[in-house]
Design an enzyme around this catalytic site. Sequence first.
Site: not given
Ligand code: DGY
Length: 331
Positions: A240, A269, A288
């Site tokens: 993240r 993002e 992402h």
């Molecule tokens: C997750 O599964 O957490 C990925 O980042 C996709 O959102």
Amino acid sequence: MPLKKVLITRIIPAIAKTMLTDAGLEVVEWSGDGPMSQQELIVRAKQVNALLSLGADKLDKHFFSQCPHLDIIGQFAVGYDNIDVEEATKAGIPVSNTPDVLSEATADVAFGLMIAVSRKMFYNHKTIIRGEWKQFEPLKNLGFQLSGKTLGIFGMGRIGMVMAKRCKGAFDMDIIYHNRSRNPEAEKLFGAKYVSFEKLIRESDVLSVHSVLSDETRGLFNMDVFRQLKPTAIFINTSRGGVHNEADLIEALNQGLIWGAGLDVTNPEPMKPDNPLLEMPNVAVLPHIGSATVEARTGMARIAAENIISFYQSGEVPNCINRQVLEVRKS
Ligand code: DGY
């Protein structure tokens, strides 16, 4: 008895809708080109019994104060930092996620970014587009080889394990890791060594982040940490964006405190197109796409639906994050 209604907050692989419908649930979908505003989400969530949510949905304290009636939340992601799980728990709502099915896909992106950064691939690609490729350059655009280097993994969970496996197999990298608890399987399979956070950041040639975003990890990779990394280190983040401080990362790269960075997640993002990271030779950024394979996304849709169906059929939720809610409901 009226059918239980499930709101799917974006169009996701069709298998979810098919499974839910086959299980006797009514499905409503948001088909907008992007996530709903929270206001819109609340209005629609009030009309249903369950939510199949995505990471961009803001399920915070305000949301749960407005929608305490929900039976279950099935998140279409492994990460759930968009959900205030404590508030969901207070409201007695089980929250579930989709682990495992996206580990290979996400680790592939971390692995790809590592190679791309070590050889400045994104930057070199851009030089061709800009017409700057004139001749063979003996001394320009040199990268680093990865064989035999040390990979540091922050967060040796499912995705970290696959990254370790890739790096051990492809480059015979030494693996060190830091985690909330030791991972005996990683130690046995890849000879991974558990180290303190301080040792991890000092000794990694490639530091790859695979942790959750939590109060403990928010902004953890900041100037203080970048200063302690090797000047030749590559920082990779596919977890993240909130785990690193982006202004500090830019500064650390500008000052040469670290050598390069590969990001599949940014903060915020989406990243703005004029972000300086996008023009840096030793940086590779992706929007992402960690879980963006047909296999992973289909698996995520299937598991998100399974969690909801199982709840209605048996009161069990295979991937429940706040399992205590289920216990209370049973008692
Ligand atoms: C997750 O599964 O957490 C990925 O980042 C996709 O959102």
